[in-house]
Enzyme design. Sequence first.
Site, PDB file in Angstrom:
ATOM      1  N   ARG A  46      10.282 -47.242  25.942  1.00 51.77           N
ATOM      2  CA  ARG A  46      10.307 -48.595  25.396  1.00 51.77           C
ATOM      3  C   ARG A  46      10.336 -49.626  26.518  1.00 51.77           C
ATOM      4  O   ARG A  46       9.620 -50.633  26.495  1.00 51.77           O
ATOM      5  CB  ARG A  46      11.524 -48.751  24.480  1.00 51.77           C
ATOM      6  CG  ARG A  46      11.532 -50.033  23.650  1.00 51.77           C
ATOM      7  CD  ARG A  46      12.833 -50.126  22.851  1.00 51.77           C
ATOM      8  NE  ARG A  46      13.017 -48.961  22.004  1.00 51.77           N
ATOM      9  CZ  ARG A  46      12.552 -48.856  20.758  1.00 51.77           C
ATOM     10  NH1 ARG A  46      11.841 -49.842  20.250  1.00 51.77           N
ATOM     11  NH2 ARG A  46      12.775 -47.781  20.036  1.00 51.77           N
ATOM     12  N   ASP A  78      14.829 -40.484  26.972  1.00 54.39           N
ATOM     13  CA  ASP A  78      13.487 -40.821  27.424  1.00 54.39           C
ATOM     14  C   ASP A  78      12.857 -41.899  26.548  1.00 54.39           C
ATOM     15  O   ASP A  78      12.047 -42.693  27.018  1.00 54.39           O
ATOM     16  CB  ASP A  78      12.603 -39.578  27.426  1.00 54.39           C
ATOM     17  CG  ASP A  78      12.874 -38.672  28.619  1.00 54.39           C
ATOM     18  OD1 ASP A  78      13.567 -39.120  29.556  1.00 54.39           O
ATOM     19  OD2 ASP A  78      12.404 -37.520  28.620  1.00 54.39           O
ATOM     20  N   ARG A 112      -2.469 -33.097   4.430  1.00 55.06           N
ATOM     21  CA  ARG A 112      -3.916 -32.922   4.332  1.00 55.06           C
ATOM     22  C   ARG A 112      -4.541 -33.354   5.651  1.00 55.06           C
ATOM     23  O   ARG A 112      -4.125 -34.362   6.240  1.00 55.06           O
ATOM     24  CB  ARG A 112      -4.479 -33.762   3.179  1.00 55.06           C
ATOM     25  CG  ARG A 112      -3.921 -33.353   1.821  1.00 55.06           C
ATOM     26  CD  ARG A 112      -4.253 -34.368   0.753  1.00 55.06           C
ATOM     27  NE  ARG A 112      -5.688 -34.462   0.503  1.00 55.06           N
ATOM     28  CZ  ARG A 112      -6.224 -35.298  -0.390  1.00 55.06           C
ATOM     29  NH1 ARG A 112      -5.436 -36.106  -1.095  1.00 55.06           N
ATOM     30  NH2 ARG A 112      -7.526 -35.327  -0.565  1.00 55.06           N
ATOM     31  N   ASP A 114      -4.529 -31.988  11.856  1.00 56.66           N
ATOM     32  CA  ASP A 114      -3.429 -32.879  11.481  1.00 56.66           C
ATOM     33  C   ASP A 114      -3.465 -34.165  12.301  1.00 56.66           C
ATOM     34  O   ASP A 114      -2.900 -35.183  11.891  1.00 56.66           O
ATOM     35  CB  ASP A 114      -2.076 -32.193  11.691  1.00 56.66           C
ATOM     36  CG  ASP A 114      -1.719 -31.239  10.559  1.00 56.66           C
ATOM     37  OD1 ASP A 114      -2.538 -31.107   9.622  1.00 56.66           O
ATOM     38  OD2 ASP A 114      -0.637 -30.625  10.610  1.00 56.66           O
ATOM     39  N   ASN A 130       3.608 -42.431  27.398  1.00 56.03           N
ATOM     40  CA  ASN A 130       3.461 -41.020  27.026  1.00 56.03           C
ATOM     41  C   ASN A 130       2.118 -40.722  26.368  1.00 56.03           C
ATOM     42  O   ASN A 130       1.304 -39.993  26.918  1.00 56.03           O
ATOM     43  CB  ASN A 130       4.577 -40.613  26.060  1.00 56.03           C
ATOM     44  CG  ASN A 130       5.660 -39.793  26.719  1.00 56.03           C
ATOM     45  OD1 ASN A 130       5.647 -39.577  27.923  1.00 56.03           O
ATOM     46  ND2 ASN A 130       6.614 -39.331  25.932  1.00 56.03           N
ATOM     47  N   ASP A 131       1.935 -41.270  25.170  1.00 56.63           N
ATOM     48  CA  ASP A 131       0.761 -40.872  24.407  1.00 56.63           C
ATOM     49  C   ASP A 131       0.426 -41.835  23.284  1.00 56.63           C
ATOM     50  O   ASP A 131       1.243 -42.660  22.866  1.00 56.63           O
ATOM     51  CB  ASP A 131       0.941 -39.454  23.834  1.00 56.63           C
ATOM     52  CG  ASP A 131       2.261 -39.276  23.093  1.00 56.63           C
ATOM     53  OD1 ASP A 131       2.666 -40.186  22.355  1.00 56.63           O
ATOM     54  OD2 ASP A 131       2.898 -38.218  23.261  1.00 56.63           O
TER      55      ASP A 131
END
Length: 282
Positions: free
Chosen positions: A71, A66, A151, A170, A140-141
């Site tokens: 890409r 995927d 942190r 996060d 996708n995202d």
Amino acid sequence: MEESFCLKAIGILHHPRIPDSPRVAEEIQDFLRERGVESWLCSAWDEPGIKARLSGTSMLITLGGDGTILRAARVSAGHNVLILGLNMGKLGFLAEMTLHNWREVLSSVLEGNYWVEERMMLQASFLRQGKNKASYHALNDVVVSRGTLARIVHLSTYIDGYYFTTYHADGLIVSTPTGSTAYALAAGGPILPPQLRNILIIPIAPHLCLDKAVVLSEGSWVRIAVSTDHRAILTVDGQFEVNLRDGDEVEVRASPYAAYFARVRDRSYFYQTLLERLRESY
């Protein structure tokens, strides 16, 4: 309404880290040559090389997983190029062909026996001191997250220009329906069918803040202001990252471009594929 395509030159993108990929690419090129179809070969990682050949190209055949398809969608955004994936990777949510059936599927496509699936994309802009430094497209995202240190980052989030909430987490995923079965799913987000045109917001490991996914309409836009005393990163389709500083902002909205996939399977294929991939993961 489906985009219309006339199949002319076809680009074949092989994966540089899959040993059999170049060989299969040559077999596909021979297959196309025997049928009088013009084609060219290129590494899927050679983005300048692909872009230089997109003019006059009507379809990209991708060899890999995927990630190779993501890409190809990003590189070809705005060129109205069909994508036909041959899965040589792991999950293969987006691919239409396998090593066992690519000749049959490709023959059907060449004969015009296919339908076009349109999937929305995202456009992300990276701003520093109010100035747009770069823009990216994603299938996708788009993810804003902490860097290497374990942190949390503080992400003040605005929807359509109005303050929504501050995530202490996060990171934050802004996803398309296509991405709902990727990182967003792993972070506890809902599964959306690919024909929808919505934007998802999903926090990653939120701490004492809103921990639910939010579904927005296609016309909405999201601004994320980063507050951190260490490094944060912007990731696009999980394939490259941009370093972010305290005070940087990321704006995400629906892209003016879409990704187009050639499909020969039934239009309800998504749910069957989803269940098959989920079974394979256990």
